[in-house]
Design a protein around this motif. Structure first.
Motif, PDB file in Angstrom:
ATOM      1  N   GLU A  23       0.840  -1.212   0.000  1.00 17.53           N
ATOM      2  CA  GLU A  23       0.000   0.000   0.000  1.00 17.53           C
ATOM      3  C   GLU A  23       0.869   1.254   0.000  1.00 17.53           C
ATOM      4  N   LEU A  24       1.908   1.250   0.836  1.00 16.55           N
ATOM      5  CA  LEU A  24       2.816   2.398   0.894  1.00 16.55           C
ATOM      6  C   LEU A  24       3.484   2.636  -0.454  1.00 16.55           C
ATOM      7  N   SER A  25       3.985   1.589  -1.062  1.00 14.22           N
ATOM      8  CA  SER A  25       4.653   1.728  -2.367  1.00 14.22           C
ATOM      9  C   SER A  25       3.710   2.303  -3.412  1.00 14.22           C
ATOM     10  N   ALA A  26       2.460   1.844  -3.425  1.00 15.73           N
ATOM     11  CA  ALA A  26       1.481   2.358  -4.388  1.00 15.73           C
ATOM     12  C   ALA A  26       1.210   3.840  -4.150  1.00 15.73           C
ATOM     13  N   LYS A  27       1.053   4.239  -2.888  1.00 17.74           N
ATOM     14  CA  LYS A  27       0.792   5.656  -2.581  1.00 17.74           C
ATOM     15  C   LYS A  27       1.984   6.533  -2.936  1.00 17.74           C
ATOM     16  N   LEU A  28       3.186   6.053  -2.614  1.00 15.85           N
ATOM     17  CA  LEU A  28       4.371   6.844  -2.935  1.00 15.85           C
ATOM     18  C   LEU A  28       4.560   6.975  -4.446  1.00 15.85           C
ATOM     19  N   THR A  29       4.289   5.918  -5.187  1.00 10.46           N
ATOM     20  CA  THR A  29       4.408   5.970  -6.644  1.00 10.46           C
ATOM     21  C   THR A  29       3.437   6.998  -7.203  1.00 10.46           C
ATOM     22  N   GLU A  30       2.233   7.005  -6.689  1.00  8.16           N
ATOM     23  CA  GLU A  30       1.219   7.972  -7.132  1.00  8.16           C
ATOM     24  C   GLU A  30       1.645   9.404  -6.805  1.00  8.16           C
ATOM     25  N   LEU A  31       2.207   9.600  -5.627  1.00  9.79           N
ATOM     26  CA  LEU A  31       2.559  10.936  -5.155  1.00  9.79           C
ATOM     27  C   LEU A  31       3.868  11.458  -5.727  1.00  9.79           C
ATOM     28  N   THR A  32       4.892  10.589  -5.772  1.00 10.61           N
ATOM     29  CA  THR A  32       6.232  11.060  -6.123  1.00 10.61           C
ATOM     30  C   THR A  32       6.797  10.446  -7.400  1.00 10.61           C
ATOM     31  N   LEU A 109      18.467   9.397  15.193  1.00 14.95           N
ATOM     32  CA  LEU A 109      17.723   8.797  14.087  1.00 14.95           C
ATOM     33  C   LEU A 109      17.842   9.695  12.870  1.00 14.95           C
ATOM     34  N   ILE A 110      17.902   9.079  11.702  1.00 17.12           N
ATOM     35  CA  ILE A 110      17.897   9.807  10.443  1.00 17.12           C
ATOM     36  C   ILE A 110      16.820   9.195   9.555  1.00 17.12           C
ATOM     37  N   LEU A 111      16.375   9.957   8.575  1.00 21.02           N
ATOM     38  CA  LEU A 111      15.391   9.453   7.630  1.00 21.02           C
ATOM     39  C   LEU A 111      15.374  10.334   6.395  1.00 21.02           C
ATOM     40  N   GLU A 112      14.740   9.815   5.347  1.00 19.88           N
ATOM     41  CA  GLU A 112      14.608  10.546   4.087  1.00 19.88           C
ATOM     42  C   GLU A 112      13.178  10.434   3.603  1.00 19.88           C
ATOM     43  N   THR A 113      12.706  11.505   2.992  1.00 21.31           N
ATOM     44  CA  THR A 113      11.450  11.480   2.267  1.00 21.31           C
ATOM     45  C   THR A 113      11.626  12.377   1.044  1.00 21.31           C
ATOM     46  N   ARG A 114      10.661  12.375   0.180  1.00 22.04           N
ATOM     47  CA  ARG A 114      10.738  13.230  -1.006  1.00 22.04           C
ATOM     48  C   ARG A 114      10.107  14.581  -0.711  1.00 22.04           C
ATOM     49  N   LYS A 115      10.685  15.627  -1.247  1.00 19.69           N
ATOM     50  CA  LYS A 115      10.158  16.977  -1.039  1.00 19.69           C
ATOM     51  C   LYS A 115       8.709  17.080  -1.500  1.00 19.69           C
ATOM     52  N   ALA A 116       8.349  16.324  -2.541  1.00 23.20           N
ATOM     53  CA  ALA A 116       6.977  16.357  -3.056  1.00 23.20           C
ATOM     54  C   ALA A 116       5.973  15.816  -2.044  1.00 23.20           C
ATOM     55  N   ASN A 117       6.436  15.021  -1.102  1.00 25.68           N
ATOM     56  CA  ASN A 117       5.556  14.434  -0.092  1.00 25.68           C
ATOM     57  C   ASN A 117       5.467  15.399   1.093  1.00 25.68           C
ATOM     58  N   GLN A 118       4.800  16.523   0.871  1.00 25.93           N
ATOM     59  CA  GLN A 118       4.732  17.575   1.879  1.00 25.93           C
ATOM     60  C   GLN A 118       4.027  17.126   3.153  1.00 25.93           C
ATOM     61  N   LYS A 119       3.111  16.204   3.043  1.00 23.82           N
ATOM     62  CA  LYS A 119       2.437  15.679   4.245  1.00 23.82           C
ATOM     63  C   LYS A 119       3.473  15.015   5.152  1.00 23.82           C
ATOM     64  N   ALA A 120       4.378  14.221   4.582  1.00 26.59           N
ATOM     65  CA  ALA A 120       5.428  13.570   5.367  1.00 26.59           C
ATOM     66  C   ALA A 120       6.420  14.596   5.897  1.00 26.59           C
TER      67      ALA A 120
END
Length: 163
Positions: A23-32, A109-120
Motif C-alpha cells: 500500500e505504501l509503495s502504491a501511494k508513494l508511486t502515485e505521489l512522487t 535517528l535519520i530518515l529521508e522522504t521526497r520533497k513532493a511528499n509535503q504531508k510527510a
C-alpha cells in the motif's frame, strides 16, 4: 471512545507487513513517481539492532515502520506508513520506533522522504525532526530531503509510552 491501536515487532516477511508495504509503495508511486521500495533492503531487518513494526487496530493492520542500523549510535527510520490519516497512527508508530531505538542504544535517528511528499515533510517537522544534509544514497538527489533527531536517553524504568 479512543480506538485501541497496538504496535508490535513483526517479521518483514509477514502478510501484514507485505500488505502495508505494498500500500505504501502504491501511494508513494502515485505521489512522487517512486515507490521507495528500492531504498529498503529486507536483509537489513536480520540485524539484531533492526526491527520492523506493525500497528493494528482491532486486529487489522493499519500502519508500519522500520529501524535499520547505520552505525553504533545512528539508526535510519524506514517505511513509516499509516493507512488512515487523522487517527494518530503515524505518530504512534514513530514514537514506538523512537522508544525501541533508545532501547537499542541509538542516540540519533535519520530518515529521508521526497520533497513532493509535503504531508510527510510536515509530519516529521511536527515530530521534532530537523532537516539535515542528505546522506548516503540520497546525496545529490535534489528531490530528496533528509532529517535527523537526537534521542534522549531512556529514563528510569526503561519503558516508554507511544500512545
Amino acid at each position: 471512545m479512543e480506538e485501541k491501536v497496538t504496535i508490535q515487532k513483526m517479521p518483514v516477511s509477514s502478510p501484514e507487513a507485505q500488505q502495508l508495504m505494498g500500500e505504501l509503495s502504491a501511494k508513494l508511486t502515485e505521489l512522487t513517481g517512486c515507490s521507495g521500495a528500492s531504498g529498503f533492503d529486507f536483509r537489513d531487518m536480520e540485524n539484531p539492532r533492526a526491527l520492523f513494526a506493525v500497528a493494528q487496530l482491532e486486529g487489522r493492520p493499519v500502519g508500519c515502520g522500520a529501524l535499520r542500523e547505520v552505525s553504533d549510535n545512528t539508526a535510519e527510520v524506514k517505511r513509516v506508513y499509516a493507512c488512515q490519516s487523522g487517527h494518530g497512527i503515524g505518530s504512534r508508530i514513530l514514537k514506538y520506533l523512537e522508544a525501541e531505538a533508545r532501547r537499542l542504544s541509538y542516540t540519533r535517528l535519520i530518515l529521508e522522504t521526497r520533497k513532493a511528499n509535503q504531508k510527510a515533510v510536515q509530519f516529521y517537522l511536527r515530530c521534532g525532526y530537523q532537516p539535515c544534509e542528505n546522506y548516503g544514497r540520497y546525496r545529490g538527489l535534489e528531490d530528496a530531503i533528509c532529517f535527523s533527531k537526537r534521542l534522549p536517553p531512556l529514563s528510569g524504568s526503561g519503558k516508554a509510552r507511544y500512545d
